[in-house]
Design an enzyme around this catalytic site. Structure first.
Site, PDB file in Angstrom:
ATOM      1  N   TYR A 161     -87.643 -67.450 -85.867  1.00  0.00           N
ATOM      2  CA  TYR A 161     -86.240 -67.377 -85.452  1.00  0.00           C
ATOM      3  C   TYR A 161     -85.310 -67.707 -86.617  1.00  0.00           C
ATOM      4  O   TYR A 161     -84.350 -66.970 -86.896  1.00  0.00           O
ATOM      5  CB  TYR A 161     -86.006 -68.338 -84.293  1.00  0.00           C
ATOM      6  N   LYS A 165     -82.550 -65.086 -88.390  1.00  0.00           N
ATOM      7  CA  LYS A 165     -81.108 -65.304 -88.417  1.00  0.00           C
ATOM      8  C   LYS A 165     -80.571 -65.392 -89.839  1.00  0.00           C
ATOM      9  O   LYS A 165     -79.448 -64.951 -90.122  1.00  0.00           O
ATOM     10  CB  LYS A 165     -80.751 -66.549 -87.607  1.00  0.00           C
TER      11      LYS A 165
END
Length: 255
Positions: A161, A165
Site C-alpha cells: 500500500y 501511494k
C-alpha cells in the site's frame, strides 16, 4: 480584480471509487460546487446511492460500473460520461484497496493486487481521462494518494500500500509535466487517517484510538474534510498549481 472562484459550475467530472467512502463524498462534493458527475466503481457497488445523492444537489450524474484495471472499461466510462453529461474537464481518481501482511511473508498475488488497483489503475484512469481532456482543450485531475506515500505508518505492515501511494504521487508529478503545456493540471491529495466505515469497524476500535492519539489534531478526518482540498485543486483558484501533493492529515507527518 475579483477573487478566484472555487465553483465548478458547468463542468463535467468523473470520479472513480465513487461507490462509497471518500470517493462517494467527493462525487457529491463536486456536485455541490456545480459539476455534473460520472460515478465509477466496481459492478455491485452502491453506485445507485451515489447517483441519488448527487441528484439531491440538483446536478446530474451517471452510474459507471467498471474496473479501473481494465483499459476498455475506462474508455467506455469516459465515452458514456461525455455522451450523457458533456465534455470531460475534471476527474478525481479515488479507487483503491488496502491490505496488510509482513513483507517477508506477503504473497506475490497480494502485492500485485494492490499495485494493480492503486497504481496501475490510477495510471489507466488518468490515461483515459487525459485523452478526453486533450481533445477538449484541457482540464484538471486530482489523484487520491495517502500520507502513507510520504511516511511508513507506525505499526502497520503494508509495504504494498505504501509503495503504491508513493507511486501515485510521482505519477502525478510525471503527468503534470507531460500535459502542462496542453492545458491539463494534475495534482494529488494525500489523506491521513479518515473516519471511513473501514476505520470505524468494532474490531479496529483500539487501533483507531491510536490513530487519533498519533495525530496532532487529536482525531481522524471526516470524509467531508477531503472535499475542500480536492475542489480547490480542481478549481480556477488553483490555476497555477500542478504537480503538487496536498497532505490532509491533521499534522500527522509533522511528528
Amino acid at each position: 480584480m475579483p477573487a478566484p472562484s472555487f465553483r465548478l459550475d458547468g463542468r463535467v467530472a468523473l470520479v472513480t471509487g465513487a461507490g462509497s467512502g471518500i470517493g462517494r463524498r467527493l462525487a457529491t462534493g463536486l456536485a455541490e460546487m456545480g459539476a455534473d458527475v460520472g460515478c465509477l466503481d466496481l459492478p455491485g457497488s452502491d453506485l445507485a446511492g451515489t447517483v441519488a445523492a448527487v441528484g439531491e444537489t440538483g446536478r446530474k450524474a451517471v452510474a459507471l460500473p467498471a474496473d479501473v484495471t481494465r483499459p476498455g472499461d475506462l474508455e467506455q466510462a469516459v465515452a458514456r460520461t461525455e455522451s450523457d453529461l458533456g465534455p470531460l474537464r475534471l476527474a478525481v481518481n479515488a479507487a483503491g484497496i488496502a491490505n496488510a501482511a509482513p513483507a517477508e511473508d506477503m504473497p506475490l498475488r497480494q502485492w500485485q493486487s494492490v499495485i494493480d488497483v492503486n497504481l496501475t489503475g490510477v495510471f489507466l484512469s488518468c490515461q483515459a481521462e487525459g485523452r478526453a481532456m486533450l481533445r477538449n482543450g484541457g482540464g484538471a485531475i486530482v489523484n487520491i494518494a495517502s500520507m502513507s506515500g510520504t511516511i511508513a505508518n507506525r505499526g502497520l505492515q503494508q509495504a504494498s500500500y505504501n509503495s503504491s501511494k508513493a507511486g501515485v504521487m510521482h505519477l502525478t508529478k510525471s503527468l503534470a509535466t507531460e500535459w502542462c503545456d496542453r492545458g491539463i493540471r494534475v495534482n494529488s491529495v494525500s489523506p491521513g487517517y479518515t473516519a471511513t466505515p473501514m476505520n470505524r469497524r468494532p474490531e479496529v476500535a483500539e487501533q483507531a484510538k491510536q490513530f487519533e492519539s498519533d495525530t496532532p489534531l487529536g482525531r481522524m478526518a471526516t470524509v467531508d474534510e477531503m472535499v475542500g482540498p480536492t475542489v480547490f485543486l480542481l478549481s480556477d483558484a488553483a490555476s497555477f498549481v500542478t504537480g503538487t501533493d496536498l497532505i490532509v492529515d491533521g499534522g500527522f507527518v509533522c511528528w
